[in-house]
Design a protein around this motif. Sequence first.
Motif, PDB file in Angstrom:
ATOM      1  N   LEU A 206       0.733  -1.399  -0.370  1.00  8.82           N
ATOM      2  CA  LEU A 206      -0.221   0.020   0.115  1.00  8.82           C
ATOM      3  C   LEU A 206       0.239   0.861  -0.432  1.00  8.82           C
ATOM      4  CD1 LEU A 206      -2.602   1.232   0.495  1.00  8.82           C
ATOM      5  CD2 LEU A 206      -2.952   1.356   3.008  1.00  8.82           C
ATOM      6  N   LYS A 207       1.596   1.295   0.528  1.00 11.16           N
ATOM      7  CA  LYS A 207       3.300   2.288   0.918  1.00 11.16           C
ATOM      8  C   LYS A 207       3.669   3.039  -0.490  1.00 11.16           C
ATOM      9  CE  LYS A 207       5.487   3.433   4.066  1.00 11.16           C
ATOM     10  NZ  LYS A 207       6.443   3.706   4.924  1.00 11.16           N
ATOM     11  N   GLU A 208       3.685   1.445  -1.398  1.00 15.50           N
ATOM     12  CA  GLU A 208       3.732   1.722  -2.915  1.00 15.50           C
ATOM     13  C   GLU A 208       3.510   2.118  -3.675  1.00 15.50           C
ATOM     14  OE1 GLU A 208       7.391   1.210  -3.302  1.00 15.50           O
ATOM     15  OE2 GLU A 208       7.992   0.154  -1.203  1.00 15.50           O
ATOM     16  N   THR A 209       1.864   2.523  -3.601  1.00 13.93           N
ATOM     17  CA  THR A 209       1.084   2.949  -4.055  1.00 13.93           C
ATOM     18  C   THR A 209       1.051   4.542  -4.208  1.00 13.93           C
ATOM     19  OG1 THR A 209      -1.088   3.157  -2.742  1.00 13.93           O
ATOM     20  CG2 THR A 209      -0.677   0.926  -3.903  1.00 13.93           C
ATOM     21  N   GLU A 210       0.586   5.430  -5.269  1.00  8.75           N
ATOM     22  CA  GLU A 210       0.303   6.995  -5.058  1.00  8.75           C
ATOM     23  C   GLU A 210      -0.450   6.817  -4.235  1.00  8.75           C
ATOM     24  OE1 GLU A 210       2.582   8.727  -8.236  1.00  8.75           O
ATOM     25  OE2 GLU A 210       3.193   6.499  -8.309  1.00  8.75           O
ATOM     26  N   GLY A 211       0.026   8.384  -4.069  1.00 10.78           N
ATOM     27  CA  GLY A 211      -1.035   8.756  -3.672  1.00 10.78           C
ATOM     28  C   GLY A 211      -0.216   9.748  -1.850  1.00 10.78           C
ATOM     29  N   GLY A 212      -0.895  10.636  -1.560  1.00  5.37           N
ATOM     30  CA  GLY A 212       0.032  10.887  -0.111  1.00  5.37           C
ATOM     31  C   GLY A 212      -0.261  10.254   1.316  1.00  5.37           C
ATOM     32  N   PRO A 213      -0.455  10.842   1.999  1.00  9.47           N
ATOM     33  CA  PRO A 213      -0.582  10.391   3.697  1.00  9.47           C
ATOM     34  C   PRO A 213      -1.230   9.426   4.339  1.00  9.47           C
ATOM     35  CG  PRO A 213       0.420  12.554   3.389  1.00  9.47           C
ATOM     36  CD  PRO A 213       0.140  12.138   2.186  1.00  9.47           C
ATOM     37  N   ILE A 214      -0.451   8.223   4.445  1.00  2.88           N
ATOM     38  CA  ILE A 214      -1.933   7.440   5.186  1.00  2.88           C
ATOM     39  C   ILE A 214      -1.849   7.526   6.839  1.00  2.88           C
ATOM     40  CG2 ILE A 214      -2.213   5.326   5.276  1.00  2.88           C
ATOM     41  CD1 ILE A 214      -0.562   4.548   2.974  1.00  2.88           C
ATOM     42  N   ILE A 215      -2.313   7.947   7.097  1.00  3.59           N
ATOM     43  CA  ILE A 215      -2.399   8.129   8.760  1.00  3.59           C
ATOM     44  C   ILE A 215      -2.755   6.720   9.573  1.00  3.59           C
ATOM     45  CG2 ILE A 215      -4.414   9.791   9.344  1.00  3.59           C
ATOM     46  CD1 ILE A 215      -2.297  10.814  11.287  1.00  3.59           C
ATOM     47  N   MET A 216      -1.951   6.731  11.004  1.00  4.43           N
ATOM     48  CA  MET A 216      -2.910   5.465  11.416  1.00  4.43           C
ATOM     49  C   MET A 216      -2.979   6.269  13.160  1.00  4.43           C
ATOM     50  SD  MET A 216      -0.784   1.284  12.849  1.00  4.43           S
ATOM     51  CE  MET A 216       0.259   2.895  12.874  1.00  4.43           C
TER      52      MET A 216
END
Length: 190
Positions: A114-124
Amino acid sequence: MRTLISSAFVSLDGVVEAPGGEEGYRNAGWTFKDVEFLPEAFALKGAEQEQATAMLLGRTSYEAFSGVWPDMADFADYKAMPKYVVSTTLTEDGLVDNWGDTTILRSLDEVAALKETEGGPIIMHGSASLNRALSDAGLIDRYHLLVFPLLLGAGKRLFSTTDKDAQKLKLVEHEAYANGIQKNVFDVVR
């Protein structure tokens, strides 16, 4: 590569369990019971909603938040945001239908993909067990910590006790508030 941000309320001694009052922990609700509320100390939470493009949760946190957050104005920006739940036990019928698109990930390898996909920050948010596993696997890029002036003793910890090589962090933002809360934003140095 997307940035994975771990956001946590944490006591000075590292406890992250039940900050909002979840049952089963003797100090539940410690973020609001023993510390004066100052809006400026929580401004980071609003900024996270504006900057994040996806949310990552463990099963336990998903089940707790999905029952409350979808209808709360304070968390409106998260409603339409794609959500990813890391769980080996959650099934599709365990997902709520009023909180936007949610995908179940079954492994840390799927989080790495998922981190390798295009897009902005992921929040946990929350997700203590997941946070420890992701940290140990080197998958977290940034920490947003609101450190509360409390010692809670026993409880779920933000970081594992795994014997591993030191991980260097770079303090990129910090502030202390009149109620004793400290904001610490760290980037993981690779």
